[in-house]
Write an enzyme that holds these catalytic residues in place. Structure first.
Site, PDB file in Angstrom:
ATOM      1  N   GLU A 147       0.817  -1.210   0.000  1.00  0.00           N
ATOM      2  CA  GLU A 147       0.000   0.000   0.000  1.00  0.00           C
ATOM      3  C   GLU A 147       0.854   1.266   0.000  1.00  0.00           C
ATOM      4  O   GLU A 147       1.611   1.499   0.939  1.00  0.00           O
ATOM      5  CB  GLU A 147      -0.911   0.012   1.224  1.00  0.00           C
ATOM      6  CG  GLU A 147      -1.826   1.226   1.288  1.00  0.00           C
ATOM      7  CD  GLU A 147      -2.764   1.195   2.480  1.00  0.00           C
ATOM      8  OE1 GLU A 147      -3.723   1.985   2.501  1.00  0.00           O
ATOM      9  OE2 GLU A 147      -2.540   0.378   3.395  1.00  0.00           O
ATOM     10  N   GLU A 241     -12.280   1.120   4.651  1.00  0.00           N
ATOM     11  CA  GLU A 241     -11.358   1.457   5.729  1.00  0.00           C
ATOM     12  C   GLU A 241     -11.776   2.809   6.294  1.00  0.00           C
ATOM     13  O   GLU A 241     -11.714   3.830   5.614  1.00  0.00           O
ATOM     14  CB  GLU A 241      -9.914   1.517   5.232  1.00  0.00           C
ATOM     15  CG  GLU A 241      -8.917   1.752   6.353  1.00  0.00           C
ATOM     16  CD  GLU A 241      -7.490   1.823   5.853  1.00  0.00           C
ATOM     17  OE1 GLU A 241      -6.643   1.064   6.355  1.00  0.00           O
ATOM     18  OE2 GLU A 241      -7.215   2.654   4.960  1.00  0.00           O
TER      19      GLU A 241
END
Length: 283
Positions: A147, A241
């Protein structure tokens, strides 16, 4: 498309209270949960796999470089080895969990800066560590999804182009990168253009609002994002998220100084509605 919910909203490890939250998510209609791996043994994660599986929840996992003295970018060989050992631990626990994807900033310790971008030597060490990580996961069925974070959280990997370059350098089919709408909103001049141009290297998606609260309650254009995902043929996890104040350390790391949503139940309900409805409408 599979709808997932990242459990970092509430926990860094799952106990009885968190299992009750997971059961509520399953009853609401979520396909799976993203389990933080910050602690615990492979045996404990195997038990958790059974418990979540019994609820009908598939799993992905999320981890960070958090072991003491661990840093895959370091000039110090021992620090690099500790970093690699920790990354291998994340893989082993994820496999025991039955996770389909292990994601996160698997590049460097969070909030650690050098005062500039990564040097050529640091990039080479990052590629070396990432290849070793991919090698460790080979044959397990686990996908690795590195990420890129915004520049205020790390310096090693910030943009879609950098992440795509790392994926190409590793050159293993189960190694890709995670596209996160929150970070892309900060770092990309055109987030959906970046998504489209690096789609071949993306193997996981985080749906996150510009303030990290309830997706759909801010200014990120999720219809445009999902239309682009349809265009490039993505049909994997869309994992929400969001961050709150339940965990002081995570709240401090994500700079959550104020309430970002009404309540947990409303957030999970509204986020699932956004995923299902917007995905269908943009098909």
């Amino acid at each position: 498309m599979k709808a997932g919910f990242n459990l970092l909203l509430w926990c860094t490890g799952i106990g009885s209270a968190e299992l009750k939250r997971c059961e509520a998510l399953a009853q609401m209609g979520w396909d799976g949960v993203e389990v933080p791996i910050f602690e615990g043994t492979t045996a404990q994660h195997a038990t958790l796999a059974q418990q979540l599986g019994d609820m009908g929840l598939a799993r992905t996992s999320v981890g960070i470089v958090s072991a003491e003295g661990a840093d895959p970018l370091s000039e110090d060989a021992q620090a690099r080895q500790r970093g690699l050992d920790h990354l291998k631990y994340l893989v082993d626990c994820s496999v025991a969990l039955g996770a389909e994807v292990l994601c996160g900033p698997l590049t460097q310790p969070l909030a650690q800066f050098s005062g500039s971008g990564p040097t050529k030597a640091e990039w080479e060490r990052l590629v070396e560590a990432s290849i070793a990580l991919a090698d460790h996961a080979a044959g397990t069925g686990l996908k690795i999804s590195v990420e890129p974070l915004n520049r205020f959280e790390c310096y090693a990997l910030n943009t879609a182009d950098q992440a795509a370059a790392l994926v190409k350098a590793v050159d293993q089919p189960h190694y890709g990168y995670l596209f996160d709408s929150f970070h892309a909103n900060i770092e990309e001049k055109s987030p959906w253009k970046a998504l489209k141009e690096t789609a071949a290297q993306i193997n996981h998606i985080h749906v996150s609002e510009n303030d990290r609260g309830t997706p759909g309650a801010g200014h990120i254009d999720f219809a445009a994002m999902f239309s682009t995902l349809h265009e490039v043929g993505y049909d994997g996890w869309l994992t929400v998220e969001a961050f709150g104040q339940a965990l002081p350390d995570i709240a401090a790391a994500t700079r959550v100084w104020r309430p970002l949503f009404e309540d947990d139940e409303a957030l999970t309900r509204d986020a699932l509605t956004l995923l299902r409805d917007t995905w269908k409408e943009t098909a």
